[in-house]
Design a protein around this motif. Sequence first.
Motif, PDB file in Angstrom:
ATOM      1  N   LEU A 160       0.830  -1.201   0.000  1.00  0.00           N
ATOM      2  CA  LEU A 160       0.000   0.000   0.000  1.00  0.00           C
ATOM      3  C   LEU A 160       0.870   1.259   0.000  1.00  0.00           C
ATOM      4  N   VAL A 161       1.921   1.276   0.836  1.00  0.00           N
ATOM      5  CA  VAL A 161       2.800   2.450   0.886  1.00  0.00           C
ATOM      6  C   VAL A 161       3.562   2.605  -0.425  1.00  0.00           C
ATOM      7  N   THR A 162       3.991   1.505  -1.002  1.00  0.00           N
ATOM      8  CA  THR A 162       4.702   1.571  -2.279  1.00  0.00           C
ATOM      9  C   THR A 162       3.818   2.144  -3.381  1.00  0.00           C
ATOM     10  N   GLY A 163       2.531   1.804  -3.351  1.00  0.00           N
ATOM     11  CA  GLY A 163       1.629   2.234  -4.409  1.00  0.00           C
ATOM     12  C   GLY A 163       0.908   3.533  -4.149  1.00  0.00           C
ATOM     13  N   CYS A 164       1.088   4.128  -2.968  1.00  0.00           N
ATOM     14  CA  CYS A 164       0.385   5.385  -2.673  1.00  0.00           C
ATOM     15  C   CYS A 164       1.065   6.549  -3.383  1.00  0.00           C
ATOM     16  N   ALA A 165       0.442   7.718  -3.338  1.00  0.00           N
ATOM     17  CA  ALA A 165       0.943   8.877  -4.086  1.00  0.00           C
ATOM     18  C   ALA A 165       2.381   9.221  -3.718  1.00  0.00           C
TER      19      ALA A 165
ATOM     20  N   GLU B  59       5.669   9.017  -6.106  1.00  0.00           N
ATOM     21  CA  GLU B  59       6.483  10.212  -6.337  1.00  0.00           C
ATOM     22  C   GLU B  59       7.965   9.907  -6.155  1.00  0.00           C
ATOM     23  N   LEU B  60       8.311   9.226  -5.064  1.00  0.00           N
ATOM     24  CA  LEU B  60       9.715   8.906  -4.822  1.00  0.00           C
ATOM     25  C   LEU B  60      10.257   7.967  -5.887  1.00  0.00           C
ATOM     26  N   ALA B  61       9.474   6.964  -6.265  1.00  0.00           N
ATOM     27  CA  ALA B  61       9.927   6.032  -7.290  1.00  0.00           C
ATOM     28  C   ALA B  61      10.143   6.737  -8.626  1.00  0.00           C
ATOM     29  N   ALA B  62       9.236   7.655  -8.965  1.00  0.00           N
ATOM     30  CA  ALA B  62       9.362   8.385 -10.229  1.00  0.00           C
ATOM     31  C   ALA B  62      10.601   9.250 -10.261  1.00  0.00           C
ATOM     32  N   ASN B  63      11.057   9.686  -9.077  1.00  0.00           N
ATOM     33  CA  ASN B  63      12.253  10.533  -9.002  1.00  0.00           C
ATOM     34  C   ASN B  63      13.516   9.734  -8.730  1.00  0.00           C
ATOM     35  N   GLY B  64      13.410   8.410  -8.785  1.00  0.00           N
ATOM     36  CA  GLY B  64      14.589   7.568  -8.628  1.00  0.00           C
ATOM     37  C   GLY B  64      14.929   7.194  -7.204  1.00  0.00           C
ATOM     38  N   PHE B  65      13.985   7.362  -6.280  1.00  0.00           N
ATOM     39  CA  PHE B  65      14.266   7.085  -4.873  1.00  0.00           C
ATOM     40  C   PHE B  65      13.349   5.997  -4.308  1.00  0.00           C
TER      41      PHE B  65
END
Length: 255
Positions: free
Chosen positions: A212-217, A221-227
């Motif tokens: 749930l935390v991985t897929g939340c907004a 956002e962090l994944a999209a920015n490489g984090f």
Amino acid sequence: MSDIPDWSKQRSWGVRLDWGLAGARALGPGSAAVIVVDVLSFTTSVSVAVDAGTRVLPYPWRDDTAAEFAAAQRAELAVGRSAVSARQPWSLSPAALRSAPAPQRLVLPSPNGSAISAAVEGVPVLAACLRNARAVAGWIAEQGWGTAQYPIAIIAAGEHWPGQDLMRPAVEDWLGAAAVVSALAALGVGPLSPEASAAKASYEGIADIGALVTGCASGLELAANGFGADVAVATELEASKAVPVLIDGAFADAS
């Protein structure tokens, strides 16, 4: 604060929960302690740093004054995630903190969890996240807090909408706060306010907190920015036994 209406203060309950700086100002006065929850990423970063023996100094702003403050406090300064270097390897990224050398003292600027932590006056402030919710709850129970006589305030920090001075309720902070409530309730601490009871029910009803935390907004956002690695660290459920308490302006392990 005199302008906070009495009905909003959850006065008859031992475990109270609200959002952001306004919530901390409403519930903090009269509480035995304030628990700040900023899962992505301030309080998670605090837990990682304190695990390594670092004392973490919260600071609300990442600007020129942060460097001045760090110098005055004889502390290293955490920079923006994308600004890390060999000279300054520390940032709000818990994954970066884990791989960097552990300084004795670190200033960690953050407009959410750090700002709330620095603004609370007169009561102990703790940093909780999904990594240490049970440890924090155990320490609170040991103090005899979380009762109607000695209430605690759990503050889900929330995020800011990009480019706006508006708080965005963040599901990861709600779940981090709820994890603390759930752990407190398991120890018999209470009574819980309706807000805290609702958080507890939501946390205990979710089968996969990490997903749930991985897929939340905020996770996206962090994944999209490489984090994305920061989300992985943040979802290491109950991996830390450290209890970061703000002592003389710095978070240190009180366990």
